[in-house]
Design a protein around this motif. Structure first.
Motif, mmCIF file in Angstrom:
data_model
loop_
_atom_site.group_PDB
_atom_site.id
_atom_site.type_symbol
_atom_site.label_atom_id
_atom_site.label_comp_id
_atom_site.label_asym_id
_atom_site.label_seq_id
_atom_site.Cartn_x
_atom_site.Cartn_y
_atom_site.Cartn_z
ATOM 1 N N ILE A 51 28.029 24.790 34.350
ATOM 2 C CA ILE A 51 29.236 24.621 35.156
ATOM 3 C C ILE A 51 29.045 25.179 36.560
ATOM 4 O O ILE A 51 29.491 24.587 37.544
ATOM 5 C CB ILE A 51 30.446 25.282 34.450
ATOM 6 C CG1 ILE A 51 30.812 24.484 33.195
ATOM 7 C CG2 ILE A 51 31.642 25.388 35.390
ATOM 8 C CD1 ILE A 51 31.805 25.183 32.282
ATOM 9 N N LYS A 52 28.368 26.306 36.670
ATOM 10 C CA LYS A 52 28.167 26.940 37.970
ATOM 11 C C LYS A 52 26.990 26.340 38.748
ATOM 12 O O LYS A 52 26.743 26.732 39.883
ATOM 13 C CB LYS A 52 27.948 28.443 37.784
ATOM 14 C CG LYS A 52 29.207 29.157 37.293
ATOM 15 C CD LYS A 52 28.951 30.606 36.956
ATOM 16 C CE LYS A 52 28.991 31.459 38.197
ATOM 17 N NZ LYS A 52 28.862 32.912 37.861
ATOM 18 N N GLY A 53 26.281 25.389 38.141
ATOM 19 C CA GLY A 53 25.155 24.757 38.818
ATOM 20 C C GLY A 53 23.938 25.657 38.933
ATOM 21 O O GLY A 53 23.118 25.488 39.840
ATOM 22 N N ASN A 90 40.410 25.598 40.190
ATOM 23 C CA ASN A 90 40.485 24.251 39.646
ATOM 24 C C ASN A 90 39.367 24.027 38.638
ATOM 25 O O ASN A 90 38.185 24.158 38.971
ATOM 26 C CB ASN A 90 40.378 23.221 40.774
ATOM 27 C CG ASN A 90 40.421 21.798 40.258
ATOM 28 O OD1 ASN A 90 40.999 21.520 39.215
ATOM 29 N ND2 ASN A 90 39.795 20.897 40.994
ATOM 30 N N PHE A 91 39.755 23.681 37.427
ATOM 31 C CA PHE A 91 38.780 23.404 36.372
ATOM 32 C C PHE A 91 38.763 21.917 36.008
ATOM 33 O O PHE A 91 38.015 21.513 35.138
ATOM 34 C CB PHE A 91 39.115 24.227 35.124
ATOM 35 C CG PHE A 91 39.251 25.695 35.401
ATOM 36 C CD1 PHE A 91 38.139 26.500 35.493
ATOM 37 C CD2 PHE A 91 40.502 26.263 35.595
ATOM 38 C CE1 PHE A 91 38.255 27.850 35.764
ATOM 39 C CE2 PHE A 91 40.634 27.611 35.857
ATOM 40 C CZ PHE A 91 39.505 28.406 35.953
ATOM 41 N N ASP A 92 39.587 21.139 36.684
ATOM 42 C CA ASP A 92 39.740 19.721 36.372
ATOM 43 C C ASP A 92 38.789 18.889 37.231
ATOM 44 O O ASP A 92 39.186 18.277 38.213
ATOM 45 C CB ASP A 92 41.193 19.291 36.601
ATOM 46 C CG ASP A 92 41.446 17.856 36.174
ATOM 47 O OD1 ASP A 92 40.611 17.291 35.433
ATOM 48 O OD2 ASP A 92 42.480 17.303 36.585
ATOM 49 N N TRP A 93 37.529 18.905 36.849
ATOM 50 C CA TRP A 93 36.524 18.100 37.546
ATOM 51 C C TRP A 93 35.420 17.725 36.568
ATOM 52 O O TRP A 93 35.285 18.325 35.510
ATOM 53 C CB TRP A 93 35.972 18.818 38.775
ATOM 54 C CG TRP A 93 35.423 20.214 38.548
ATOM 55 C CD1 TRP A 93 36.137 21.365 38.483
ATOM 56 C CD2 TRP A 93 34.061 20.565 38.360
ATOM 57 N NE1 TRP A 93 35.296 22.428 38.258
ATOM 58 C CE2 TRP A 93 34.007 21.969 38.188
ATOM 59 C CE3 TRP A 93 32.860 19.852 38.326
ATOM 60 C CZ2 TRP A 93 32.827 22.665 37.980
ATOM 61 C CZ3 TRP A 93 31.684 20.537 38.126
ATOM 62 C CH2 TRP A 93 31.666 21.924 37.955
ATOM 63 N N GLU A 94 34.692 16.702 36.917
ATOM 64 C CA GLU A 94 33.654 16.164 36.039
ATOM 65 C C GLU A 94 32.322 16.856 36.297
ATOM 66 O O GLU A 94 31.922 17.049 37.454
ATOM 67 C CB GLU A 94 33.502 14.658 36.252
ATOM 68 C CG GLU A 94 34.766 13.859 35.980
ATOM 69 C CD GLU A 94 35.274 13.988 34.560
ATOM 70 O OE1 GLU A 94 34.491 13.785 33.618
ATOM 71 O OE2 GLU A 94 36.475 14.312 34.391
ATOM 72 N N LEU A 95 31.642 17.212 35.221
ATOM 73 C CA LEU A 95 30.319 17.823 35.302
ATOM 74 C C LEU A 95 29.318 16.896 34.640
ATOM 75 O O LEU A 95 29.500 16.497 33.487
ATOM 76 C CB LEU A 95 30.317 19.180 34.584
ATOM 77 C CG LEU A 95 28.956 19.870 34.478
ATOM 78 C CD1 LEU A 95 28.484 20.320 35.863
ATOM 79 C CD2 LEU A 95 29.030 21.047 33.522
ATOM 80 N N THR A 96 28.284 16.544 35.373
ATOM 81 C CA THR A 96 27.182 15.772 34.812
ATOM 82 C C THR A 96 26.033 16.743 34.584
ATOM 83 O O THR A 96 25.678 17.523 35.479
ATOM 84 C CB THR A 96 26.764 14.633 35.756
ATOM 85 O OG1 THR A 96 27.910 13.757 35.923
ATOM 86 C CG2 THR A 96 25.607 13.835 35.194
ATOM 87 N N THR A 106 28.399 13.416 30.917
ATOM 88 C CA THR A 106 29.412 13.812 31.892
ATOM 89 C C THR A 106 30.673 14.160 31.116
ATOM 90 O O THR A 106 31.146 13.361 30.298
ATOM 91 C CB THR A 106 29.707 12.667 32.892
ATOM 92 O OG1 THR A 106 28.503 12.355 33.592
ATOM 93 C CG2 THR A 106 30.783 13.077 33.878
ATOM 94 N N ASN A 107 31.201 15.369 31.355
ATOM 95 C CA ASN A 107 32.432 15.814 30.709
ATOM 96 C C ASN A 107 33.285 16.575 31.705
ATOM 97 O O ASN A 107 32.771 17.169 32.652
ATOM 98 C CB ASN A 107 32.146 16.739 29.522
ATOM 99 C CG ASN A 107 31.462 16.035 28.386
ATOM 100 O OD1 ASN A 107 30.257 16.157 28.215
ATOM 101 N ND2 ASN A 107 32.222 15.283 27.605
ATOM 102 N N ASN A 108 34.577 16.583 31.449
ATOM 103 C CA ASN A 108 35.508 17.344 32.258
ATOM 104 C C ASN A 108 35.328 18.838 31.948
ATOM 105 O O ASN A 108 35.219 19.224 30.787
ATOM 106 C CB ASN A 108 36.937 16.897 31.945
ATOM 107 C CG ASN A 108 37.950 17.598 32.792
ATOM 108 O OD1 ASN A 108 38.333 18.724 32.507
ATOM 109 N ND2 ASN A 108 38.390 16.925 33.852
#
Length: 156
Positions: A51-53, A90-96, A106-108
């Motif tokens: 999540i943090k890249g 904000n946690f509402d974003w897509e992570l690939t 890819t999930n939210n």
């Protein structure tokens, strides 16, 4: 959602700490039990790094961990997750990302965060069952128990 995630990740850290305290108190060194707890904690690090890249953490999803290692790892994972939630709006974003066998998904992030606590609860229940089967006393890590403790209705 921030308030919800703060509550959820405070609970998760509390539940992990209770399991570890029970294992330490009863001097549990069973390989399967420690492997399950290691899996829980390693997954928490893996997801947070995704999540943090960040690069993948130096943990094994199904590693051989000692109880002493798990005490430190769980405390660290819980603290890092709470710091992340506290510092994020904000946690509402897509992570690939690629999963542990390098398959792309890819999930939210909200869904990932909910999954992670459910995943932890699932494996803590397995640990409780194994403890009972092996003659140890399992510990209650139900969310409602946590709520009763933090509201002062129940002694921890």
């Amino acid at each position: 959602m921030k308030k919800y995630f703060l509550k959820l990740y405070r609970y998760n850290a509390w539940a992990n700490k209770r399991v570890i305290s029970a294992l330490v108190k009863q001097q549990v060194h069973d390989e399967k039990i420690l492997s399950l707890l290691g899996h829980v904690v390693a997954a928490q690090f893996l997801w947070l790094h995704r999540i943090k890249g960040l690069p993948a953490p130096d943990v094994k999803l199904w590693g051989d961990y000692t109880l002493d290692q798990l005490v430190s790892m769980a405390e660290n994972a819980g603290q890092q997750w709470l710091e992340f939630v506290e510092s994020t709006e904000n946690f509402d974003w897509e992570l690939t990302y690629n999963n542990y066998v390098k398959e792309p998904y890819t999930n939210n992030v909200e869904n990932i965060m909910i999954h992670l606590v459910n995943h932890s609860s699932y494996h803590r229940a397995q640990i409780a069952m194994l403890l009972r089967q092996k003659g140890y006393d399992p510990i209650n890590t139900d969310f409602i128990t946590y709520d009763r403790v933090i509201t002062g209705q129940l002694k921890d």
